[in-house]
Design an enzyme around this catalytic site. Structure first.
Site, PDB file in Angstrom:
ATOM      1  N   ASP A 157      15.225 -27.879  51.928  1.00  0.00           N
ATOM      2  CA  ASP A 157      15.040 -26.614  52.637  1.00  0.00           C
ATOM      3  C   ASP A 157      13.945 -26.659  53.703  1.00  0.00           C
ATOM      4  O   ASP A 157      13.742 -25.668  54.408  1.00  0.00           O
ATOM      5  CB  ASP A 157      14.652 -25.519  51.628  1.00  0.00           C
ATOM      6  CG  ASP A 157      15.850 -24.694  51.189  1.00  0.00           C
ATOM      7  OD1 ASP A 157      16.962 -24.917  51.714  1.00  0.00           O
ATOM      8  OD2 ASP A 157      15.660 -23.817  50.327  1.00  0.00           O
ATOM      9  N   LYS A 159      12.678 -17.133  53.685  1.00  0.00           N
ATOM     10  CA  LYS A 159      14.052 -17.268  54.215  1.00  0.00           C
ATOM     11  C   LYS A 159      15.033 -16.527  53.329  1.00  0.00           C
ATOM     12  O   LYS A 159      14.766 -16.248  52.159  1.00  0.00           O
ATOM     13  CB  LYS A 159      14.464 -18.732  54.331  1.00  0.00           C
ATOM     14  CG  LYS A 159      14.356 -19.580  53.048  1.00  0.00           C
ATOM     15  CD  LYS A 159      15.596 -19.612  52.166  1.00  0.00           C
ATOM     16  CE  LYS A 159      15.425 -20.487  50.938  1.00  0.00           C
ATOM     17  NZ  LYS A 159      16.389 -20.343  49.890  1.00  0.00           N
TER      18      LYS A 159
HETATM   19  C1  LIG Z   1      18.920 -23.334  46.412  1.00  0.00           C
HETATM   20  C2  LIG Z   1      18.254 -23.461  47.753  1.00  0.00           C
HETATM   21  C3  LIG Z   1      19.119 -22.779  48.833  1.00  0.00           C
HETATM   22  O1  LIG Z   1      18.455 -22.726  50.060  1.00  0.00           O
HETATM   23  O2  LIG Z   1      16.992 -22.839  47.869  1.00  0.00           O
HETATM   24  P1  LIG Z   1      15.899 -22.249  46.788  1.00  0.00           P
HETATM   25  O3  LIG Z   1      16.543 -21.358  45.787  1.00  0.00           O
HETATM   26  O4  LIG Z   1      15.261 -23.443  46.138  1.00  0.00           O
HETATM   27  O5  LIG Z   1      14.938 -21.482  47.637  1.00  0.00           O
HETATM   28  C4  LIG Z   1      18.109 -24.968  48.154  1.00  0.00           C
HETATM   29  O6  LIG Z   1      19.356 -25.646  48.064  1.00  0.00           O
HETATM   30  C5  LIG Z   1      17.078 -25.731  47.373  1.00  0.00           C
HETATM   31  O7  LIG Z   1      16.426 -26.579  48.246  1.00  0.00           O
HETATM   32  P2  LIG Z   1      14.996 -27.251  47.850  1.00  0.00           P
HETATM   33  O8  LIG Z   1      14.215 -26.316  47.006  1.00  0.00           O
HETATM   34  O9  LIG Z   1      14.368 -27.753  49.107  1.00  0.00           O
HETATM   35  O10 LIG Z   1      15.492 -28.429  46.941  1.00  0.00           O
HETATM   36  P3  LIG Z   1      14.977 -29.949  46.824  1.00  0.00           P
HETATM   37  O11 LIG Z   1      13.498 -29.934  46.608  1.00  0.00           O
HETATM   38  O12 LIG Z   1      15.527 -30.782  47.935  1.00  0.00           O
HETATM   39  O13 LIG Z   1      15.717 -30.389  45.481  1.00  0.00           O
HETATM   40  C6  LIG Z   1      15.347 -29.864  44.217  1.00  0.00           C
HETATM   41  C7  LIG Z   1      16.477 -30.164  43.246  1.00  0.00           C
HETATM   42  O14 LIG Z   1      17.564 -29.246  43.483  1.00  0.00           O
HETATM   43  C8  LIG Z   1      18.817 -29.898  43.340  1.00  0.00           C
HETATM   44  N1  LIG Z   1      19.553 -29.826  44.626  1.00  0.00           N
HETATM   45  C9  LIG Z   1      18.933 -29.413  45.759  1.00  0.00           C
HETATM   46  C10 LIG Z   1      19.624 -29.297  46.945  1.00  0.00           C
HETATM   47  C11 LIG Z   1      20.993 -29.658  46.957  1.00  0.00           C
HETATM   48  N2  LIG Z   1      21.721 -29.579  48.062  1.00  0.00           N
HETATM   49  N3  LIG Z   1      21.608 -30.077  45.814  1.00  0.00           N
HETATM   50  C12 LIG Z   1      20.898 -30.167  44.659  1.00  0.00           C
HETATM   51  O15 LIG Z   1      21.466 -30.529  43.621  1.00  0.00           O
HETATM   52  C13 LIG Z   1      18.515 -31.322  42.925  1.00  0.00           C
HETATM   53  O16 LIG Z   1      18.523 -31.335  41.517  1.00  0.00           O
HETATM   54  C14 LIG Z   1      17.085 -31.544  43.408  1.00  0.00           C
HETATM   55  O17 LIG Z   1      16.408 -32.501  42.635  1.00  0.00           O
HETATM   56  N1  LIG Z   2       2.782 -24.473  48.531  1.00  0.00           N
HETATM   57  C1  LIG Z   2       3.658 -24.172  47.572  1.00  0.00           C
HETATM   58  N2  LIG Z   2       4.126 -22.894  47.441  1.00  0.00           N
HETATM   59  C2  LIG Z   2       5.038 -22.606  46.495  1.00  0.00           C
HETATM   60  N3  LIG Z   2       5.531 -23.472  45.614  1.00  0.00           N
HETATM   61  C3  LIG Z   2       5.115 -24.739  45.685  1.00  0.00           C
HETATM   62  C4  LIG Z   2       4.163 -25.143  46.662  1.00  0.00           C
HETATM   63  N4  LIG Z   2       3.947 -26.449  46.495  1.00  0.00           N
HETATM   64  C5  LIG Z   2       4.694 -26.849  45.460  1.00  0.00           C
HETATM   65  N5  LIG Z   2       5.399 -25.832  44.957  1.00  0.00           N
HETATM   66  C6  LIG Z   2       6.368 -25.920  43.820  1.00  0.00           C
HETATM   67  O1  LIG Z   2       7.685 -25.733  44.345  1.00  0.00           O
HETATM   68  C7  LIG Z   2       8.427 -24.817  43.496  1.00  0.00           C
HETATM   69  C8  LIG Z   2       9.436 -24.051  44.353  1.00  0.00           C
HETATM   70  O2  LIG Z   2       8.731 -23.246  45.223  1.00  0.00           O
HETATM   71  P1  LIG Z   2       9.348 -22.295  46.358  1.00  0.00           P
HETATM   72  O3  LIG Z   2       9.830 -23.129  47.493  1.00  0.00           O
HETATM   73  O4  LIG Z   2       8.339 -21.280  46.710  1.00  0.00           O
HETATM   74  O5  LIG Z   2      10.500 -21.555  45.625  1.00  0.00           O
HETATM   75  P2  LIG Z   2      12.062 -21.594  45.758  1.00  0.00           P
HETATM   76  O6  LIG Z   2      12.514 -23.058  45.663  1.00  0.00           O
HETATM   77  O7  LIG Z   2      12.522 -20.782  44.606  1.00  0.00           O
HETATM   78  O8  LIG Z   2      12.410 -20.989  47.061  1.00  0.00           O
HETATM   79  C9  LIG Z   2       7.355 -23.929  42.851  1.00  0.00           C
HETATM   80  O9  LIG Z   2       7.756 -23.494  41.594  1.00  0.00           O
HETATM   81  C10 LIG Z   2       6.141 -24.843  42.765  1.00  0.00           C
HETATM   82  O10 LIG Z   2       6.091 -25.507  41.516  1.00  0.00           O
END
Ligand SMILES: C[C@@](CO)(OP(=O)(O)O)[C@H](O)COP(=O)(O)OP(=O)(O)OC[C@H]1O[C@@H](n2ccc(N)nc2=O)[C@H](O)[C@@H]1O
Ligand SMILES: Nc1ncnc2c1ncn2[C@@H]1O[C@H](COP(=O)(O)OP(=O)(O)O)[C@@H](O)[C@H]1O
EC number: 2.7.1.148
Length: 278
Positions: free
Chosen positions: A141, A10
């Site tokens: 997400d 995404k």
């Molecule tokens: C930043 C974003 C943007 O799309 O994506 P990634 O960089 O991870 O791909 C998202 O907000 C990541 O979402 P996701 O990776 O699903 O986060 P989660 O597992 O729900 O949360 C992981 C941690 O991120 C923080 N968190 C997440 C989402 C949110 N709205 N506020 C937060 O503060 C919290 O500390 C939480 O414990």
């Molecule tokens: N199937 C999976 N693929 C990728 N990461 C995973 C998976 N299961 C657990 N994880 C954990 O989730 C973390 C975030 O992964 P990912 O969603 O790919 O990255 P991001 O949050 O940066 O978009 C990874 O660092 C890993 O420790």
């Protein structure tokens, strides 16, 4: 019989942080595009019923990922078992092409794929609403990947609404191989300061949302070498945007030719970086 589900990456083309909530999560407004049809940036989850549950991980980005209860595929499967109130033993194979810790949502997309795969493979009959609730428990997400297309995300990102498709400009995604932790970037917002809240609702009809990511300052604070990727993309005439909490950047270009020239130049200068054309 084996079933396979594609799990695309995404891109958040708009990410506004509105503030920190009492539960520690951040209130967001997100416009996210699921990058369907980009074969070399799509994971694949395949499975078939078997005597016990196993997960094997292969593919160019499989290294460093563990196939235990911490894997989002297994976490999703456990939620399906909870809903079905019985074990769902299966052989699962995950082909990883999306780098993890890159802000491309690979793990979340795998979790959404697992929910759909298990639901189909065992004919559980779980409806969209129930799958979306389960997805929200797995991660903020995850629900957007069940919708696909262009999605508005509210709340912590888990409240999702389909939007009219926003056509993407020619993009070049560059991944420096760094792993940035999402929680540490959200925590760093306290050090760099919260961005000024702004409502997305004021966008006039048909206008693409701005190319904006409020996590950029915090991610650069946590991981200063990210600036090198941003600057390299800027030097080629692109307009870089950090992907989620990093470490990948997406640069948009005016034309496909400009994007392809940039890809050629950067792959020569930085052969160690992952590059994808979208
Ligand atoms: C930043 C974003 C943007 O799309 O994506 P990634 O960089 O991870 O791909 C998202 O907000 C990541 O979402 P996701 O990776 O699903 O986060 P989660 O597992 O729900 O949360 C992981 C941690 O991120 C923080 N968190 C997440 C989402 C949110 N709205 N506020 C937060 O503060 C919290 O500390 C939480 O414990
Ligand atoms: N199937 C999976 N693929 C990728 N990461 C995973 C998976 N299961 C657990 N994880 C954990 O989730 C973390 C975030 O992964 P990912 O969603 O790919 O990255 P991001 O949050 O940066 O978009 C990874 O660092 C890993 O420790």
């Amino acid at each position: 019989m084996a079933l396979a589900i594609q799990a695309p990456a995404k891109l958040n083309r708009f990410l506004a942080v509105l503030g920190r909530r009492a539960d520690g999560f951040h209130e967001l407004e997100l416009v996210t595009t699921v990058l369907e049809g980009v074969a070399d940036l799509t994971d694949s989850l395949e499975g078939e019923p078997a005597p016990e549950l196993t997960l094997a991980i292969t593919g160019p980005m499989g290294e460093g990922l563990v196939a235990d209860e911490s894997n989002l595929v297994i976490k999703a499967w456990r939620l399906l078992e909870e809903a079905a109130q019985r074990p769902l033993p299966a052989t699962l194979r995950l082909e990883k092409r999306i780098p993890h810790g890159a802000g491309l949502g690979g793990g979340s997309s795998d979790a959404a794929a697992a929910l759909r795969l298990g639901n189909q493979l065992f004919a559980l009959g779980l409806q969209e609403g129930e799958l979306l609730r389960m997805a929200g428990r797995l991660g903020s997400d995850v629900p957007l990947f069940l919708l696909g297309g262009t999605v508005l995300g509210l709340g912590r990102g888990e409240r999702v609404f389909p939007l009219r498709p926003v056509p993407l400009e020619p993009l070049l995604l560059a991944h420096p191989g760094l792993h940035v932790s999402t929680p540490s970037v959200y925590r760093a917002l306290q050090d760099v300061g919260y961005p000024f809240p702004e409502a997305l609702a004021s966008q006039p009809g048909g206008t693409a949302p701005p190319w904006r990511n409020d996590l950029t300052g915090a991610a650069l604070w946590v991981c200063p070498p990210l600036a090198e990727v941003r600057d390299a993309l800027r030097d080629t005439g692109g307009e870089p945007l950090l992907c989620g909490s990093g470490s990948c950047w997406a640069a948009r270009y005016d034309t496909v030719q400009a994007r392809d020239a940039a890809a050629g130049r950067i792959s020569g200068e930085r052969p160690d970086w992952g590059l994808w054309r979208v």
